[in-house]
Scaffold this active site. Structure first.
Site, PDB file in Angstrom:
ATOM      1  N   GLY A   1       0.787  -1.233   0.000  1.00  0.00           N
ATOM      2  CA  GLY A   1       0.000   0.000   0.000  1.00  0.00           C
ATOM      3  C   GLY A   1       0.812   1.272   0.000  1.00  0.00           C
ATOM      4  O   GLY A   1       0.253   2.366   0.075  1.00  0.00           O
TER       5      GLY A   1
ATOM      6  N   GLU B   1       4.946  -6.101   2.002  1.00  0.00           N
ATOM      7  CA  GLU B   1       4.565  -6.729   0.725  1.00  0.00           C
ATOM      8  C   GLU B   1       4.092  -5.671  -0.256  1.00  0.00           C
ATOM      9  O   GLU B   1       2.929  -5.600  -0.612  1.00  0.00           O
ATOM     10  CB  GLU B   1       3.495  -7.805   0.961  1.00  0.00           C
ATOM     11  CG  GLU B   1       2.356  -7.308   1.807  1.00  0.00           C
ATOM     12  CD  GLU B   1       1.416  -8.401   2.294  1.00  0.00           C
ATOM     13  OE1 GLU B   1       1.868  -9.507   2.570  1.00  0.00           O
ATOM     14  OE2 GLU B   1       0.213  -8.101   2.399  1.00  0.00           O
TER      15      GLU B   1
ATOM     16  N   GLY C   1       3.710  -3.787  -3.757  1.00  0.00           N
ATOM     17  CA  GLY C   1       3.632  -4.063  -5.181  1.00  0.00           C
ATOM     18  C   GLY C   1       3.890  -2.764  -5.934  1.00  0.00           C
ATOM     19  O   GLY C   1       4.933  -2.569  -6.564  1.00  0.00           O
ATOM     20  N   ARG C   2       2.948  -1.845  -5.786  1.00  0.00           N
ATOM     21  CA  ARG C   2       2.986  -0.582  -6.521  1.00  0.00           C
ATOM     22  C   ARG C   2       4.296   0.179  -6.342  1.00  0.00           C
ATOM     23  O   ARG C   2       4.865   0.689  -7.302  1.00  0.00           O
ATOM     24  CB  ARG C   2       1.839   0.311  -6.020  1.00  0.00           C
ATOM     25  CG  ARG C   2       1.637   1.588  -6.820  1.00  0.00           C
ATOM     26  CD  ARG C   2       0.592   2.492  -6.144  1.00  0.00           C
ATOM     27  NE  ARG C   2      -0.501   1.728  -5.609  1.00  0.00           N
ATOM     28  CZ  ARG C   2      -1.618   1.422  -6.276  1.00  0.00           C
ATOM     29  NH1 ARG C   2      -1.776   1.853  -7.497  1.00  0.00           N
ATOM     30  NH2 ARG C   2      -2.570   0.708  -5.699  1.00  0.00           N
TER      31      ARG C   2
ATOM     32  N   ARG D   1      -7.010   1.201 -14.624  1.00  0.00           N
ATOM     33  CA  ARG D   1      -7.093   2.116 -13.480  1.00  0.00           C
ATOM     34  C   ARG D   1      -7.875   3.393 -13.758  1.00  0.00           C
ATOM     35  O   ARG D   1      -8.716   3.771 -12.948  1.00  0.00           O
ATOM     36  CB  ARG D   1      -5.695   2.432 -12.921  1.00  0.00           C
ATOM     37  CG  ARG D   1      -4.977   1.201 -12.367  1.00  0.00           C
ATOM     38  CD  ARG D   1      -3.678   1.531 -11.663  1.00  0.00           C
ATOM     39  NE  ARG D   1      -3.884   2.165 -10.376  1.00  0.00           N
ATOM     40  CZ  ARG D   1      -3.808   3.445 -10.139  1.00  0.00           C
ATOM     41  NH1 ARG D   1      -3.471   4.280 -11.089  1.00  0.00           N
ATOM     42  NH2 ARG D   1      -4.046   3.921  -8.946  1.00  0.00           N
TER      43      ARG D   1
ATOM     44  N   TYR E   1     -10.956   3.382 -11.345  1.00  0.00           N
ATOM     45  CA  TYR E   1     -10.805   4.223 -10.149  1.00  0.00           C
ATOM     46  C   TYR E   1     -10.776   5.709 -10.488  1.00  0.00           C
ATOM     47  O   TYR E   1     -10.529   6.520  -9.604  1.00  0.00           O
ATOM     48  CB  TYR E   1      -9.486   3.890  -9.427  1.00  0.00           C
ATOM     49  CG  TYR E   1      -9.304   2.459  -9.021  1.00  0.00           C
ATOM     50  CD1 TYR E   1     -10.182   1.845  -8.120  1.00  0.00           C
ATOM     51  CD2 TYR E   1      -8.227   1.716  -9.491  1.00  0.00           C
ATOM     52  CE1 TYR E   1      -9.987   0.532  -7.721  1.00  0.00           C
ATOM     53  CE2 TYR E   1      -8.024   0.403  -9.089  1.00  0.00           C
ATOM     54  CZ  TYR E   1      -8.908  -0.184  -8.209  1.00  0.00           C
ATOM     55  OH  TYR E   1      -8.693  -1.471  -7.812  1.00  0.00           O
TER      56      TYR E   1
ATOM     57  N   CYS F   1     -16.325  -0.393 -26.306  1.00  0.00           N
ATOM     58  CA  CYS F   1     -17.662   0.209 -26.278  1.00  0.00           C
ATOM     59  C   CYS F   1     -18.101   0.482 -24.846  1.00  0.00           C
ATOM     60  O   CYS F   1     -19.055  -0.111 -24.334  1.00  0.00           O
ATOM     61  CB  CYS F   1     -18.666  -0.689 -26.987  1.00  0.00           C
ATOM     62  SG  CYS F   1     -18.262  -0.850 -28.724  1.00  0.00           S
ATOM     63  N   GLU F   2     -17.359   1.324 -24.188  1.00  0.00           N
ATOM     64  CA  GLU F   2     -17.600   1.742 -22.814  1.00  0.00           C
ATOM     65  C   GLU F   2     -17.064   3.156 -22.730  1.00  0.00           C
ATOM     66  O   GLU F   2     -15.908   3.383 -23.075  1.00  0.00           O
ATOM     67  CB  GLU F   2     -16.777   0.877 -21.842  1.00  0.00           C
ATOM     68  CG  GLU F   2     -17.457  -0.324 -21.261  1.00  0.00           C
ATOM     69  CD  GLU F   2     -18.518   0.017 -20.234  1.00  0.00           C
ATOM     70  OE1 GLU F   2     -18.604   1.202 -19.813  1.00  0.00           O
ATOM     71  OE2 GLU F   2     -19.264  -0.893 -19.868  1.00  0.00           O
TER      72      GLU F   2
HETATM   73  C1  LIG Z   1      -2.705  -5.869  -3.379  1.00  0.00           C
HETATM   74  C2  LIG Z   1      -2.025  -6.299  -2.148  1.00  0.00           C
HETATM   75  C3  LIG Z   1      -0.732  -5.854  -1.853  1.00  0.00           C
HETATM   76  C4  LIG Z   1       0.027  -4.873  -2.720  1.00  0.00           C
HETATM   77  O1  LIG Z   1      -0.531  -3.625  -2.709  1.00  0.00           O
HETATM   78  P1  LIG Z   1       0.286  -2.384  -3.341  1.00  0.00           P
HETATM   79  O2  LIG Z   1      -0.693  -1.273  -3.227  1.00  0.00           O
HETATM   80  O3  LIG Z   1       0.578  -2.754  -4.732  1.00  0.00           O
HETATM   81  O4  LIG Z   1       1.500  -2.206  -2.512  1.00  0.00           O
HETATM   82  C5  LIG Z   1      -0.115  -6.333  -0.727  1.00  0.00           C
HETATM   83  N1  LIG Z   1      -0.748  -7.206   0.088  1.00  0.00           N
HETATM   84  C6  LIG Z   1      -1.990  -7.652  -0.140  1.00  0.00           C
HETATM   85  C7  LIG Z   1      -2.602  -8.604   0.801  1.00  0.00           C
HETATM   86  C8  LIG Z   1      -2.675  -7.201  -1.261  1.00  0.00           C
HETATM   87  O5  LIG Z   1      -3.918  -7.642  -1.494  1.00  0.00           O
END
Ligand SMILES: *Cc1c(COP(=O)(O)O)cnc(C)c1O
Length: 423
Positions: free
Chosen positions: A230, A271, A273-274, A309, A313, A341-342
């Protein structure tokens, strides 16, 4: 500051050649940038024993990218069986993998514990009964409910489907302890795209407080806390980036205080990702149509199958037009659209961009996480290829574009039928 100057300098001079060779559209990722961000993350937490990032596979589930993560000694956070299989294919095993599923089935658990196993991160107390065996190591996902506020993408914890409630968490660990589990961790995930570092510091503090309380109540030791992903990135040029150094410093202090009170501290897991890959990818697409009705529209050769996205969002992705600077005299206000078509199939809405001609190359930025991965096949739109700009400047195709044959593959199969008996 969406795309860094360094990434631009690496990519833009060679982009026309890449477009000629691979044809548009494509996402292209920057190995150098991904590695720099990974090293930065490790650096800000060096003072904490046993910091480990478990890359959130769903953000960019491509083996070439996952191999870069593994090379940096990162683990993987998976939430589905195919994601587990993907990480195992690149060689990850056992405690390099965290399985953070929700609404989980017995079959999911069986797959998770198969082939070297993983760390099970349980989403609910009721799932204990679904475990095929009692794992040696377990964590629960904690949902603090009204004790914390969430943020807009992930929502208020009280309304979130995830995790074990405050009232249940003690019982959840007690149950696992009584069943024979001896090693424990504690997890939470409360925010998405959060650029305020204080929130993550609060989360670390909250989890360490819980660890103190649960250890005291139940006589169990915690090996790690996992503060989730996150971490946010600046999508808009005026967005302030997350102060990762301050976050590292302050979380380190929280850990030191815990250590002073308890003699030892759990490891810190994360954890993201982004934060790891988001800024290090762009979607490259060419303008193919120009339409002038109530608004001006630029039609491009990618659509929301490549990037959901903005439609999903209503988010901003910065766009550069290759070789054209934005000046007030040449700027036009346009919507940049795909062919689905959206009406939500727009990469930009009422955006000031340099005047675009057919054939111009548009670079839609910050697509390195939750970009290609989120794409869908609605309206029979196919997902584009993915490329990787290697450290040595070579460009590899790391996923081909979908073809019609892929689209028809679920329709060309051995038919199966039954005749329900009438009541
Ligand atoms: C989606 C997700 C992440 C990664 O979120 P980011 O916003 O990409 O950092 C980490 N942990 C869990 C459990 C998730 O569902």
């Amino acid at each position: 500051m969406p795309m860094t100057e360094n990434f631009k300098n690496r990519l833009f001079p060679v982009l026309p050649e890449i477009c000629d060779h691979f044809r548009t559209p494509f996402h292209i990722y920057d190995e150098t940038g991904i590695r720099e961000t990974g090293e930065k993350l490790k650096k800000v937490f060096t003072a904490i024993d046993g910091f480990k990032e478990f890359f959130a596979v769903k953000a960019l589930p491509n083996p070439s990218i996952l191999s870069i993560m593994r090379d940096m000694a990162f683990g993987f956070d998976c939430s589905s069986v195919p994601e587990l299989v993907l990480t195992r294919r690149i060689g990850a095993r056992g405690e390099e993998i965290m399985f953070t599923s929700n609404n989980t089935t017995i079959e999911d658990f069986e797959a998770a514990l198969d082939d070297g196993g993983c760390i099970l991160n349980l989403d609910d107390i009721s799932l204990i009964e679904k475990l095929p065996v009692v794992p040696g190591l377990i964590s629960f996902r904690y949902n603090p409910g009204p004790r914390r506020s969430g943020n807009t993408i992930i929502g208020n914890p009280v309304e979130a489907k995830y995790g074990v409630s405050h009232d249940q968490i003690r019982h959840a660990y007690k149950k696992m302890r009584d069943l024979g589990t001896e090693r424990f961790g504690l997890h939470t995930m409360l925010v998405s795209n959060e650029r305020c570092h204080e929130y993550m510091v609060e989360t670390a503090k909250m989890l360490l407080d819980m660890v103190e309380w649960l250890s005291g109540e139940l006589g169990i030791q915690f090996e790690f806390i996992n503060i989730g992903g996150g971490l946010g990135i600046p999508y808009r040029p005026e967005d302030r980036p997350l102060d990762i150094e301050a976050m590292g410093r302050e979380i380190t202090k929280v850990f030191e205080a815990f250590k002073a009170r308890n003699g030892d501290a759990p490891r810190l897991y994360m954890e993201s990702g982004r934060y790891m890959t988001g800024p290090h990818g762009v979607l490259v697409t060419k303008a193919i149509n120009h339409k002038d009705i109530y608004r001006k529209y630029i039609g491009v050769d990618a659509c929301m199958s490549a990037l959901m996205r903005p439609g999903m969002y209503n988010t901003y992705h910065h766009i550069d037009v290759l070789g054209k600077d934005l000046t007030e005299t040449t700027a036009e206000t346009v919507d940049v659209v795909g062919s689905l078509c959206e009406n939500i199939d727009k990469f930009a809405v009422q955006r000031r961009l340099p005047k675009i001609e057919a054939g111009d190359t548009l670079v839609i930025q910050d697509t390195g996480a939750h970009g290609h991965a989120m794409g869908f096949n609605y309206n029979a739109k196919l997902r584009p290829q993915e490329l990787l700009l290697r450290k040595d400047g070579t460009v590899e195709r790391i996923r081909r574009a979908e073809t019609m044959a892929d689209y028809f593959s679920t329709l060309n199969f051995e038919k199966s039928a039954m005749a329900p008996k009438s009541p």
